[in-house]
Design a protein around this motif. Structure first.
Motif, PDB file in Angstrom:
ATOM      1  N   PHE A 270       0.833  -1.204   0.000  1.00  0.00           N
ATOM      2  CA  PHE A 270       0.000   0.000   0.000  1.00  0.00           C
ATOM      3  C   PHE A 270       0.869   1.256   0.000  1.00  0.00           C
ATOM      4  CE2 PHE A 270      -2.313   3.216   2.579  1.00  0.00           C
ATOM      5  CZ  PHE A 270      -3.250   3.566   1.629  1.00  0.00           C
ATOM      6  N   ILE A 271       1.899   1.270   0.821  1.00  0.00           N
ATOM      7  CA  ILE A 271       2.810   2.416   0.848  1.00  0.00           C
ATOM      8  C   ILE A 271       3.431   2.638  -0.524  1.00  0.00           C
ATOM      9  CG2 ILE A 271       5.021   3.239   1.769  1.00  0.00           C
ATOM     10  CD1 ILE A 271       4.156   1.891   4.454  1.00  0.00           C
ATOM     11  N   ALA A 272       3.814   1.560  -1.198  1.00  0.00           N
ATOM     12  CA  ALA A 272       4.363   1.679  -2.549  1.00  0.00           C
ATOM     13  C   ALA A 272       3.318   2.252  -3.505  1.00  0.00           C
ATOM     14  CB  ALA A 272       4.863   0.324  -3.044  1.00  0.00           C
ATOM     15  N   ALA A 273       2.065   1.817  -3.351  1.00  0.00           N
ATOM     16  CA  ALA A 273       0.981   2.332  -4.196  1.00  0.00           C
ATOM     17  C   ALA A 273       0.772   3.823  -3.956  1.00  0.00           C
ATOM     18  CB  ALA A 273      -0.301   1.550  -3.936  1.00  0.00           C
ATOM     19  N   VAL A 274       0.809   4.248  -2.698  1.00  0.00           N
ATOM     20  CA  VAL A 274       0.675   5.671  -2.380  1.00  0.00           C
ATOM     21  C   VAL A 274       1.856   6.443  -2.969  1.00  0.00           C
ATOM     22  CG1 VAL A 274       0.595   7.385  -0.508  1.00  0.00           C
ATOM     23  CG2 VAL A 274      -0.722   5.265  -0.323  1.00  0.00           C
ATOM     24  N   GLY A 275       3.017   5.841  -2.944  1.00  0.00           N
ATOM     25  CA  GLY A 275       4.186   6.468  -3.560  1.00  0.00           C
ATOM     26  C   GLY A 275       4.000   6.690  -5.049  1.00  0.00           C
TER      27      GLY A 275
ATOM     28  N   ASP B 273       2.936  10.452  -9.454  1.00  0.00           N
ATOM     29  CA  ASP B 273       2.068  10.802 -10.582  1.00  0.00           C
ATOM     30  C   ASP B 273       1.516  12.218 -10.430  1.00  0.00           C
ATOM     31  OD1 ASP B 273       0.620  10.232 -13.018  1.00  0.00           O
ATOM     32  OD2 ASP B 273      -1.168   9.943 -11.785  1.00  0.00           O
ATOM     33  N   LEU B 274       1.110  12.571  -9.225  1.00  0.00           N
ATOM     34  CA  LEU B 274       0.523  13.893  -8.977  1.00  0.00           C
ATOM     35  C   LEU B 274       1.541  14.956  -8.590  1.00  0.00           C
ATOM     36  CD1 LEU B 274      -2.648  12.884  -6.918  1.00  0.00           C
ATOM     37  CD2 LEU B 274      -2.538  13.574  -9.326  1.00  0.00           C
TER      38      LEU B 274
ATOM     39  N   ARG C  37      -1.635  11.408   5.354  1.00  0.00           N
ATOM     40  CA  ARG C  37      -2.169  12.775   5.406  1.00  0.00           C
ATOM     41  C   ARG C  37      -1.670  13.552   4.198  1.00  0.00           C
ATOM     42  NH1 ARG C  37      -0.102  17.350   7.103  1.00  0.00           N
ATOM     43  NH2 ARG C  37      -1.492  19.048   7.661  1.00  0.00           N
ATOM     44  N   PHE C  38      -2.613  14.042   3.401  1.00  0.00           N
ATOM     45  CA  PHE C  38      -2.296  14.904   2.265  1.00  0.00           C
ATOM     46  C   PHE C  38      -2.603  16.339   2.642  1.00  0.00           C
ATOM     47  CE2 PHE C  38      -2.871  10.945  -0.147  1.00  0.00           C
ATOM     48  CZ  PHE C  38      -1.801  11.017  -1.022  1.00  0.00           C
ATOM     49  N   SER C  39      -1.651  17.219   2.371  1.00  0.00           N
ATOM     50  CA  SER C  39      -1.867  18.650   2.567  1.00  0.00           C
ATOM     51  C   SER C  39      -1.062  19.403   1.513  1.00  0.00           C
ATOM     52  CB  SER C  39      -1.449  19.089   3.967  1.00  0.00           C
ATOM     53  OG  SER C  39      -0.056  18.919   4.133  1.00  0.00           O
ATOM     54  N   THR C  40      -1.494  20.609   1.242  1.00  0.00           N
ATOM     55  CA  THR C  40      -0.787  21.442   0.280  1.00  0.00           C
ATOM     56  C   THR C  40      -0.094  22.549   1.062  1.00  0.00           C
ATOM     57  OG1 THR C  40      -2.448  20.924  -1.392  1.00  0.00           O
ATOM     58  CG2 THR C  40      -1.030  22.820  -1.825  1.00  0.00           C
ATOM     59  N   HIS C  41       1.187  22.381   1.276  1.00  0.00           N
ATOM     60  CA  HIS C  41       1.943  23.319   2.108  1.00  0.00           C
ATOM     61  C   HIS C  41       1.874  24.742   1.558  1.00  0.00           C
ATOM     62  CE1 HIS C  41       3.381  19.930   4.383  1.00  0.00           C
ATOM     63  NE2 HIS C  41       3.712  19.344   3.257  1.00  0.00           N
ATOM     64  N   ASP C  42       1.874  24.874   0.237  1.00  0.00           N
ATOM     65  CA  ASP C  42       1.831  26.198  -0.377  1.00  0.00           C
ATOM     66  C   ASP C  42       0.505  26.913  -0.152  1.00  0.00           C
ATOM     67  OD1 ASP C  42       4.336  25.595  -1.325  1.00  0.00           O
ATOM     68  OD2 ASP C  42       3.699  25.239  -3.385  1.00  0.00           O
TER      69      ASP C  42
ATOM     70  N   LYS D 293      -5.969  19.219  -5.251  1.00  0.00           N
ATOM     71  CA  LYS D 293      -4.913  18.211  -5.387  1.00  0.00           C
ATOM     72  C   LYS D 293      -4.964  17.212  -4.222  1.00  0.00           C
ATOM     73  CE  LYS D 293      -0.735  18.713  -7.675  1.00  0.00           C
ATOM     74  NZ  LYS D 293       0.564  19.308  -7.930  1.00  0.00           N
ATOM     75  N   ASP D 294      -5.246  17.701  -3.023  1.00  0.00           N
ATOM     76  CA  ASP D 294      -5.387  16.815  -1.861  1.00  0.00           C
ATOM     77  C   ASP D 294      -6.568  15.866  -2.056  1.00  0.00           C
ATOM     78  OD1 ASP D 294      -3.275  18.080  -0.336  1.00  0.00           O
ATOM     79  OD2 ASP D 294      -4.674  19.727   0.026  1.00  0.00           O
ATOM     80  N   VAL D 295      -7.662  16.413  -2.563  1.00  0.00           N
ATOM     81  CA  VAL D 295      -8.866  15.609  -2.788  1.00  0.00           C
ATOM     82  C   VAL D 295      -8.593  14.533  -3.837  1.00  0.00           C
ATOM     83  CG1 VAL D 295     -11.244  15.678  -3.642  1.00  0.00           C
ATOM     84  CG2 VAL D 295     -10.435  17.428  -2.042  1.00  0.00           C
ATOM     85  N   ASP D 296      -7.958  14.900  -4.929  1.00  0.00           N
ATOM     86  CA  ASP D 296      -7.634  13.932  -5.979  1.00  0.00           C
ATOM     87  C   ASP D 296      -6.747  12.822  -5.414  1.00  0.00           C
ATOM     88  OD1 ASP D 296      -7.274  12.646  -8.436  1.00  0.00           O
ATOM     89  OD2 ASP D 296      -5.872  14.155  -9.203  1.00  0.00           O
ATOM     90  N   ALA D 297      -5.736  13.196  -4.659  1.00  0.00           N
ATOM     91  CA  ALA D 297      -4.829  12.205  -4.065  1.00  0.00           C
ATOM     92  C   ALA D 297      -5.575  11.279  -3.106  1.00  0.00           C
ATOM     93  CB  ALA D 297      -3.686  12.921  -3.348  1.00  0.00           C
ATOM     94  N   ALA D 298      -6.478  11.837  -2.316  1.00  0.00           N
ATOM     95  CA  ALA D 298      -7.253  11.021  -1.373  1.00  0.00           C
ATOM     96  C   ALA D 298      -8.150  10.030  -2.114  1.00  0.00           C
ATOM     97  CB  ALA D 298      -8.076  11.921  -0.458  1.00  0.00           C
ATOM     98  N   HIS D 299      -8.806  10.485  -3.164  1.00  0.00           N
ATOM     99  CA  HIS D 299      -9.655   9.571  -3.954  1.00  0.00           C
ATOM    100  C   HIS D 299      -8.828   8.432  -4.533  1.00  0.00           C
ATOM    101  CE1 HIS D 299     -13.671  11.268  -3.984  1.00  0.00           C
ATOM    102  NE2 HIS D 299     -13.152  12.485  -4.115  1.00  0.00           N
TER     103      HIS D 299
END
Length: 114
Positions: free
Chosen positions: A44-49, A54-55, A71-76, A84-90
């Motif tokens: 799973f960690i590899a899949a998240v990587g 990709d993003l 946890r996905f966040s956009t530091h900027d 982008k966080d939403v896309d990554a979470a989906h």
């Protein structure tokens, strides 16, 4: 923050309705997935990587045996959630389901927040 698709409160709430595995925590989207085995957790960690590469959007990850904290966040965006966080979470949710992961978002501890 120009150029970032920052979600307002109403849009964030609507997106969270579509992301039952996730919660809004410390300026990002966070969850915990419990996998069938430690090896599955590493897959799973590899899949998240792969999703992150990709993003070009990298999460905070913490691995504890069969559980992976994400946890996905956009530091900027200064602590705001973006599209982008939403896309990554989906995408992460889909990969988790393919590995028979069980979401436990209530287990995401405050101590992992930045």
């Amino acid at each position: 923050m120009s150029g970032l698709d920052v979600l307002d409160d109403a849009r964030l709430a609507a997106e969270l309705e579509r992301l039952p595995d996730w919660r809004h925590r410390a300026g990002g989207l966070a969850t915990v997935y419990k996998l069938p085995s430690s090896a599955a957790a590493l897959a799973f960690i590899a899949a998240v990587g792969e999703i992150a590469e990709d993003l070009v959007h990298h999460p905070d990850l913490d691995w504890r045996y069969r559980r992976v904290y994400v946890r996905f966040s956009t530091h900027d965006a200064g602590g705001a959630v973006t599209a982008k966080d939403v896309d990554a979470a989906h995408r992460t949710t889909l990969r988790a389901a393919a590995l028979d992961a069980v979401a436990e978002p209530e287990r995401y501890p405050e101590s992992l927040s930045p």
